[in-house]
Enzyme design. Structure first.
Site, PDB file in Angstrom:
ATOM      1  N   SER A 275       0.721  -1.264  -0.011  1.00  0.00           N
ATOM      2  CA  SER A 275       0.451   0.145  -0.223  1.00  0.00           C
ATOM      3  C   SER A 275       0.958   1.272   0.115  1.00  0.00           C
ATOM      4  CB  SER A 275      -0.571  -0.495   1.245  1.00  0.00           C
ATOM      5  OG  SER A 275       0.107   0.494   2.650  1.00  0.00           O
ATOM      6  N   LYS A 276       0.053   2.497  -0.411  1.00  0.00           N
ATOM      7  CA  LYS A 276       0.810   4.197  -0.327  1.00  0.00           C
ATOM      8  C   LYS A 276       1.417   3.907   1.352  1.00  0.00           C
ATOM      9  CE  LYS A 276      -0.745   8.848  -0.172  1.00  0.00           C
ATOM     10  NZ  LYS A 276       0.955   9.151   0.381  1.00  0.00           N
ATOM     11  N   ARG A 277       0.813   3.238   2.697  1.00  0.00           N
ATOM     12  CA  ARG A 277       1.006   3.813   3.343  1.00  0.00           C
ATOM     13  C   ARG A 277       2.636   3.727   4.116  1.00  0.00           C
ATOM     14  NH1 ARG A 277      -2.898   2.022   6.987  1.00  0.00           N
ATOM     15  NH2 ARG A 277      -4.051   2.567   5.456  1.00  0.00           N
ATOM     16  N   ASP A 280       5.282   4.902   2.189  1.00  0.00           N
ATOM     17  CA  ASP A 280       5.921   6.269   2.496  1.00  0.00           C
ATOM     18  C   ASP A 280       6.472   6.166   4.147  1.00  0.00           C
ATOM     19  OD1 ASP A 280       4.176   7.869   1.116  1.00  0.00           O
ATOM     20  OD2 ASP A 280       2.386   8.018   2.459  1.00  0.00           O
TER      21      ASP A 280
END
Ligand code: GLU
Length: 518
Positions: A275-277, A280
């Site tokens: 995921s994008k998380r 990050d």
């Protein structure tokens, strides 16, 4: 007769394309090109509530960046084609513009007994759901509940026919057959069977906006666009029984496409979908290009992070596919030759950020100095560096190419070839800039400044080392003192490399500066 291979990538413009989506597009593209077939892009935008402005443009731009060029669906300028032509016989390729096509197909299913009209309002369905949940049951609109709901199967004909005329909020639902085992083939997973008893009656078409849902539009368009293989993410596997049954209900089983469901891209630890998380948190992009959402939140992109599209495509191809050999580096052309669905893994593919960087480093090593210089020049300019010839920058690039992963690293690796250090790494200075070392280093500096041959690395290096050795001075300590003066730290390129690049004058200035500063 063998049909021409035609595959499609069918994104919904609900946001930026995740790298897993790019991989799906890539595998479709490779599959088509290997077989001399067509790769089509179709925009599935029938869910107006999830529509995100700019997403379609983003998707096409991302595919373009990767070199995944469609045969149909998008024109040379990167616009989704709206009117049919010889090259684009199936236009429009945006489902919202195909709106008038779908209703007749939904109505046909009703007429043939495979679907029915449903009149339940959202409130009615909500109440039914709450009632069943209170009794500890989960609600699905389907074989066990449909006769207790408001539809053309449960109501007297005169009544539902009137509602059909007077109301504008009805839907057409698929009538899931009872207790049938749907037998399916997946090119990656093999044989799959599902009993229909657990499946609900999906909405196919909505009177309110006169639009089909994903399932109907997808099947109708794959049929009309003569798609031969559907290669898509495994999140669509649960929909496969419905899709099989829809092909059957339409009488299209003869030309039904073959299916291949790709496994997910997994987090680096293998636990769950990437995921994008994760990106990050662990410092890597999960999107091909940078994206800024409506709230101004920025998602980083591979392109903006300095990845080469060839490296990105290569690393994506290897996430879930392997050639069965040790070869890891593949150009797009080579991938077209080597790819096969048989070698796509069934299990999820774990993302490895270090490996992603490795690919970029390999591609950077293969680039020409001239191309890298083109890419580095604007970075230098952004640092306020001017007055250096292209020839000089090329020499710098030649020296550091092997050490960098990204072009932007060039600056971190060797900014001192353009600007003199103003500060010195404290612990390096404490370790090396001692009187017993620097008095010797200053003598070596004089030797360099007095060097009479042509001032090149090749000429200088041997005599320089010989000079230090013959005096029996400590080579490492002396060199690190000079490096401190030239770089500001005790690490960096070889002394002969640095001084012959920056020249004697600049070298003298740096020696003077360190003498008066430290
Ligand atoms: N529109 C669907 C998606 O966004 C396409 C699924 C399919 O390829 O059938 O994933």
């Amino acid at each position: 007769m063998e049909r021409k291979t035609r595959v499609r990538f069918a994104p919904s413009p609900t946001g930026p394309l995740h790298m897993g989506g790019v991989r799906t597009a890539l595998y479709n593209y490779l599959f088509a090109k290997q077989r001399g077939g067509d790769f089509i892009i179709r925009i599935e935008d029938t869910d107006s509530q999830r529509f995100v402005p700019g997403a379609e443009k983003y998707i096409i731009e991302a595919l373009n960046w990767c070199g995944i060029v469609p045969d149909e669906g998008v024109d040379a300028e990167g616009r989704v084609v709206e009117t049919a032509s010889e090259r684009h016989p199936h236009a429009p390729y945006r489902q919202s513009q195909r709106k008038p096509i779908y209703r007749q197909y939904a109505e046909q299913l009703v007429a043939d007994g495979f679907a029915y009209y449903a009149f339940d309002t959202a409130e009615e369905l909500g109440a039914k759901r709450a009632e069943m949940e209170a009794a500890g049951q989960t609600f699905i609109y389907g074989q066990t509940t449909r006769m207790g709901l408001r539809n053309s199967l449960s109501m007297p004909e005169a009544e539902w026919k009137e509602l059909l005329e007077t109301r504008t909020d009805w839907t057409i639902r698929f009538k899931m057959p009872e207790n049938r085992v749907v037998k399916m083939e997946d090119l990656i997973r093999g044989h799959v069977e599902v009993n229909t008893s657990t499946l609900d009656d999906k909405v196919l078409w909505k009177r309110a906006d006169e639009l089909p849902t994903y399932h109907l539009a997808n099947i109708v368009d794959d049929h009309l666009m003569e798609i031969t293989e559907v290669i898509r993410g495994e999140e669509w596997l649960p929909s496969l029984p419905l899709h099989y049954l829809l092909y059957e209900a339409f009488g299209w089983t003869e030309t039904q496409p073959r299916f291949a469901h790709l496994s997910l891209l997994l987090k680096p630890d293998g636990k769950g979908k990437l995921s994008k998380r994760d990106g990050d948190r662990l410092g890597f992009p999960v999107f091909p290009l940078r994206w800024v959402n409506a709230e101004g939140e920025v998602s980083r992109g591979y392109r903006e992070d300095g990845y080469f599209p060839e490296a990105f495509v290569n690393l994506l191809a290897m996430l879930g596919w392997n050639p069965g050999t040790e070869q890891e580096l593949f150009s797009l052309e080579e991938l077209i030759g080597a790819f096969s669905l048989e070698r796509v893994v069934k299990s999820g593919a774990r993302f490895n950020a270090e490996k992603a960087k490795w690919y970029n480093k390999e591609y950077l090593r293969k680039k020409s100095v001239s191309e890298l210089t083109d890419l580095y020049m604007p970075i230098l300019e952004s640092k306020g560096v001017t007055g250096f010839s292209r020839d000089y920058v090329e020499k710098v690039v030649t020296l550091i190419q092997e050490r960098a992963t990204f072009v932007a690293d060039f600056w971190d690796i060797a900014s001192y070839l353009f600007v003199a250090p103003k500060t010195f790494v404290e612990k390096d200075a404490a370790k090396f800039w001692k009187e017993e070392n620097y008095t010797l280093a200053l003598k070596v500096a004089d030797f360099i400044l007095g060097f009479e041959g042509e001032f090149t690395k090749e000429n200088l290096e041997g005599p320089l080392e010989e000079y230090i050795r013959s005096n029996e001075w400590p080579m490492g300590k002396v060199m690190n003192c000079l490096r401190l003066a030239l770089v500001g730290a005790s690490s960096g390129l070889g002394i002969a490399d640095i001084v012959t690049l920056i020249g004697k004058e600049e070298f003298a200035r740096r020696i003077e500066y360190i003498k008066t500063t430290l």
